[in-house]
Enzyme design. Structure first.
Site, PDB file in Angstrom:
ATOM      1  N   GLY A  95       1.552  -6.238   4.209  1.00 14.24           N
ATOM      2  CA  GLY A  95       2.817  -6.890   3.767  1.00 14.24           C
ATOM      3  C   GLY A  95       3.801  -6.553   5.086  1.00 14.24           C
ATOM      4  N   GLY A 149       0.682  -1.087   0.164  1.00 17.43           N
ATOM      5  CA  GLY A 149      -0.068   0.014  -0.093  1.00 17.43           C
ATOM      6  C   GLY A 149       0.862   1.409  -0.088  1.00 17.43           C
ATOM      7  N   PHE A 150       1.692   1.254   1.018  1.00 14.51           N
ATOM      8  CA  PHE A 150       2.895   2.514   1.100  1.00 14.51           C
ATOM      9  C   PHE A 150       2.260   3.769   1.105  1.00 14.51           C
ATOM     10  CE2 PHE A 150       4.527  -1.188  -1.714  1.00 14.51           C
ATOM     11  CZ  PHE A 150       5.348  -1.535  -0.599  1.00 14.51           C
ATOM     12  N   GLY A 155       7.300   0.943  10.402  1.00 16.59           N
ATOM     13  CA  GLY A 155       6.976   0.891   8.973  1.00 16.59           C
ATOM     14  C   GLY A 155       7.792   1.883   8.024  1.00 16.59           C
ATOM     15  N   GLU A 156       7.829   2.992   8.299  1.00 18.61           N
ATOM     16  CA  GLU A 156       8.599   3.992   7.388  1.00 18.61           C
ATOM     17  C   GLU A 156       9.948   4.532   7.765  1.00 18.61           C
ATOM     18  OE1 GLU A 156       4.799   6.776   6.526  1.00 18.61           O
ATOM     19  OE2 GLU A 156       4.379   5.713   8.139  1.00 18.61           O
ATOM     20  N   LYS A 203       7.180   0.902  19.222  1.00 16.51           N
ATOM     21  CA  LYS A 203       7.148   2.389  18.489  1.00 16.51           C
ATOM     22  C   LYS A 203       6.512   2.268  17.125  1.00 16.51           C
ATOM     23  CE  LYS A 203      10.452   5.228  20.975  1.00 16.51           C
ATOM     24  NZ  LYS A 203      11.682   5.962  20.909  1.00 16.51           N
TER      25      LYS A 203
END
Ligand code: MOS
Length: 709
Positions: free
Chosen positions: A472, A245-246, A669-670, A666
């Site tokens: 994912g 998705g991002f 993902g990014e 925390k």
């Protein structure tokens, strides 16, 4: 298996490596994605996008197309139902009018949705869509993003106010021993997840049923309810497996078009975007032009920091890429200014894309820090250690934890940074010039309210229901480990069900906040259930279900600066006669909270770093000024890093449990992409003596710049 204690809880599964619980289903094809789930009576819609960049639709010539085999209907602005866009969505933003398809005859950018052709088969729909003649009245357009700073309006974005400022910038710059003033730019970049956007919608007994690929089913359900003026309780969205998705998978034109068609045909309707359509309809990261001014004393301590970022948005929606936001967190100075601004062009609306703001912002700021280190004659790691703030530079708030220095120390040791000769252009390996570079990283670490349900089944197993999205990331697996520990049972006895808006409200898979927010709710429900079972409650045939809602607990969190941190290191080889840049190795050390599942966490972090290689060297969407559309809107024309570009990429972490989180999480993902491109660009400078302030560092740019060595 080791047992460790955090706070009052004993944990067994959290912190140990687990393969994905749905991994077997995925590799055997048993896992079904939104575009392939069977439905009886399914009809297929195919979107038709504008071929002009700006103007009006004069006519949509549906007659001939309606005669084609299998064609059921053609929806367009002349016959589509009205939708309501006057609302604020779950993320606190109004909807992008691009999703309100077929409401008027105006075309504000290339690839604007102008019609949906629906047919019995996908092939028939596609053939008819390609045959549909749409007549336009064309108007002149402007798609050229340049440093037209006077036109830009500073604007609040997703990371807070448009402008922050304190101190006397000009006075501190004038009084600085060393001053840097440089401009950096990043191009338009696209997410393009492996699974394209896909949806199936149907009306079933007064309920709107949607099977979709998205980052939050409640998010999409609420948006659809608002757009179609429905009771949210009568909309159900399911999204069991999502192939990436991002940031791009919220509500988009295809879902709205599918709902319209399902309504008018009283049949389930599926719409799948093509890869080419993703480049127009799925959002993207705006190009940025950023100026960074730094002033420091002779010891490299900042006296002035000024970071401004201009990005572009469409004429129909304001989305600001907040590149200057990273400076609000990373470094302090007596005079400190950040500004995010935006210009409007005849281009599609940009959106969130992995580390919105931080990804391009860190390229500018962390490159500028490397330039400052060079000017001061101070090691780039040491320069960052000397500029560690005590409190949030803009907020003034204490940090929950900030182990950035530890990341740099551990990373420098493992990478072999000590004894690095700072002079550029000295190291050779045959035709290659070699260099190393580093950069810092940060990304917000928050939690959002979520609800969950934990059920003790009569057979001794447990079912957890939470409206999480596993795009994912491995979230489903992480939540299985979290639930097992909270219930104090082995993971094999826990089943986690996700991706169904009927499970109740929960955070989306976004902002690096998904797993933390969901784990909190899962822990709350599971712990209470465990308590009830410990009291001797017998389990009836229908099981015992306990529900949780973390709204109050999260609302009671103390105000702090909450972030994950990281230190990126890269080694590159540059051939200045061909312009080729090869990354030889990368190491990222992160302080990103308690790591729930080292296997999928490493995958998340290295995935971000690899995207950083892609951003540094390959990715660039180029608009044709004449047509207003992209050149090469596909994965042949839009270059991304592939296996041969990605050598040894290692990610690891320092212990950094969040003190205010029940599991210590925390978010990861990014942050992997943040600083990665800067570390590579800094290494290219170290190799060649040439600064590349424009991404990507293409062979022709390296060739033109040559080497100062
Ligand atoms: Mo992320 S860009 O918050 O999906």
């Amino acid at each position: 298996m080791t047992t460790t204690t955090t706070g009052t809880r004993t944990t067994k599964a959290v912190g140990t490596a687990h393969t994905r619980v749905e991994g077997r289903d995925k590799v055997t094809g048993a896992a079904r994605y939104a575009g392939e789930i069977p439905f009886a009576g399914l009809a297929h819609g195919w979107l038709v996008l504008s071929t002009i960049t700006r103007g009006r639709i004069r006519s949509v010539e549906t007659g001939p197309v309606l005669e084609m085999p299998g064609v059921l209907t053609v929806l367009h602005h002349g016959n589509a139902p009205q939708v309501d866009t006057d609302y604020i969505g779950m993320l606190g933003m109004p909807p992008d009018p691009t999703v309100a398809v077929f409401q008027h005859d105006r075309v504000p950018h290339a690839g604007w949705p102008v019609a949906l052709v629906v047919a019995e088969t996908s092939e028939q729909a596609r053939e008819a869509a390609e045959a549909l003649v749409v007549q336009y009245e064309e108007e002149p357009h402007d798609v050229t993003f340049s440093g037209a700073l006077p036109d830009a309006e500073t604007t609040p974005g997703i990371s807070g106010p448009g402008v922050t400022e304190k101190g006397d910038l000009e006075a501190e710059l004038a009084g600085s021993a060393v001053v840097l003033d440089a401009e950096y730019s990043t191009p338009e970049e696209h997410h393009n997840s492996m699974e394209p956007h896909a949806v199936t919608a149907l009306w079933d007994g007064g309920r709107l049923e949607v099977v979709d690929s998205n980052q939050g089913t409640v998010w999409v359900a609420n948006e659809l309810a608002s757009l179609f003026s429905l009771d949210p309780a009568s909309v159900r969205v399911r999204s069991e497996h999502v192939g990436g998705g991002f940031g791009s998978k919220g509500v988009r034109a295809h879902q709205v078009a599918a709902v319209m068609a399902a309504t008018s045909l009283s049949r389930p309707v599926r719409v799948v975007m093509t890869r080419r359509q993703l480049f127009s309809l799925a959002g993207y990261r705006s190009p940025t032009i950023q100026r960074v001014r730094l002033g420091a004393d002779a010891e490299g301590r900042l006296r002035a920091l000024d970071h401004s970022c201009v990005s572009a948005t469409s004429t129909v929606y304001e989305f600001t890429e907040p590149g200057a936001g990273v400076a609000r967190v990373m470094y302090d100075a007596p005079a400190h200014r950040t500004a995010n601004s935006v210009v409007r062009l005849d281009v599609p609306s940009p959106t969130f894309m992995r580390a919105p703001g931080e990804a391009p912002g860190s390229f500018a700021l962390e490159s500028a820090f490397d330039e400052l280190a060079e000017k001061c004659g101070i090691d780039p790691v040491e320069l960052r250690l000397r500029n560690e703030p005590e409190v949030g530079p803009v907020s003034g708030l204490p940090f929950s934890t900030r182990r950035l220095p530890e990341c740099f120390r551990v990373g420098a040791r493992r990478f072999g940074w000590a004894g690095r000769d700072p002079r550029p252009g000295l190291r050779r390996d045959g035709r290659w010039l070699l260099g190393t570079g580093t950069a810092g990283a940060s990304f917000g670490a928050g939690a959002m309210p979520s609800t969950a349900a934990a059920t003790a089944e009569a057979d001794g197993t447990f079912t957890v229901r939470i409206n999480a999205a596993d795009i994912g990331t491995g979230a489903r697996t992480a939540l299985t480990l979290v639930a097992a520990d909270a219930l104090d049972v082995p993971t094999e006895r826990v089943r986690v069900r996700i991706g169904d808006s009927d499970f109740g409200p929960a955070m989306i898979a976004g902002g690096s906040m998904g797993t933390r927010s969901w784990a909190w709710a899962v822990t709350a429900a599971a712990e209470e259930l465990r308590g009830r079972l410990a009291m001797g409650d017998a389990v009836p045939p229908e099981g015992i279900t306990v529900r949780s809602d973390t709204t109050e607990a999260i609302g009671a969190l103390a105000q702090k600066e909450r972030h994950s941190y990281g230190a990126q290191f890269a080694e590159v080889a540059v051939d200045v006669t061909t312009g080729e840049v090869r990354v030889r190795r990368m190491l990222g050390i992160f302080a990103a909270g308690r790591i729930v599942n080292p296997l999928t966490a490493r995958n998340q972090l290295t995935g971000g770093m690899i995207w950083g290689i892609s951003m540094a060297l390959h990715e660039e969407a180029v608009r044709d000024r004449n047509t207003g559309a992209l050149y090469g809107a596909d994965l042949a024309g839009y270059h991304i890093s592939t296996n041969a570009d990605v050598p040894v990429v290692e990610a690891d972490w320092v212990d950094d449990p969040d003190p205010d989180d029940p599991v210590g999480i925390k978010g990861i993902g990014e942050i992997g992409i943040v600083g990665a491109a800067a570390a590579i660009a800094n290494a290219v400078w170290h190799a060649t003596g040439v600064r590349h302030r424009t991404l990507p560092i293409r062979p022709d740019r390296v060739l033109t710049a040559g080497s100062r060595a």
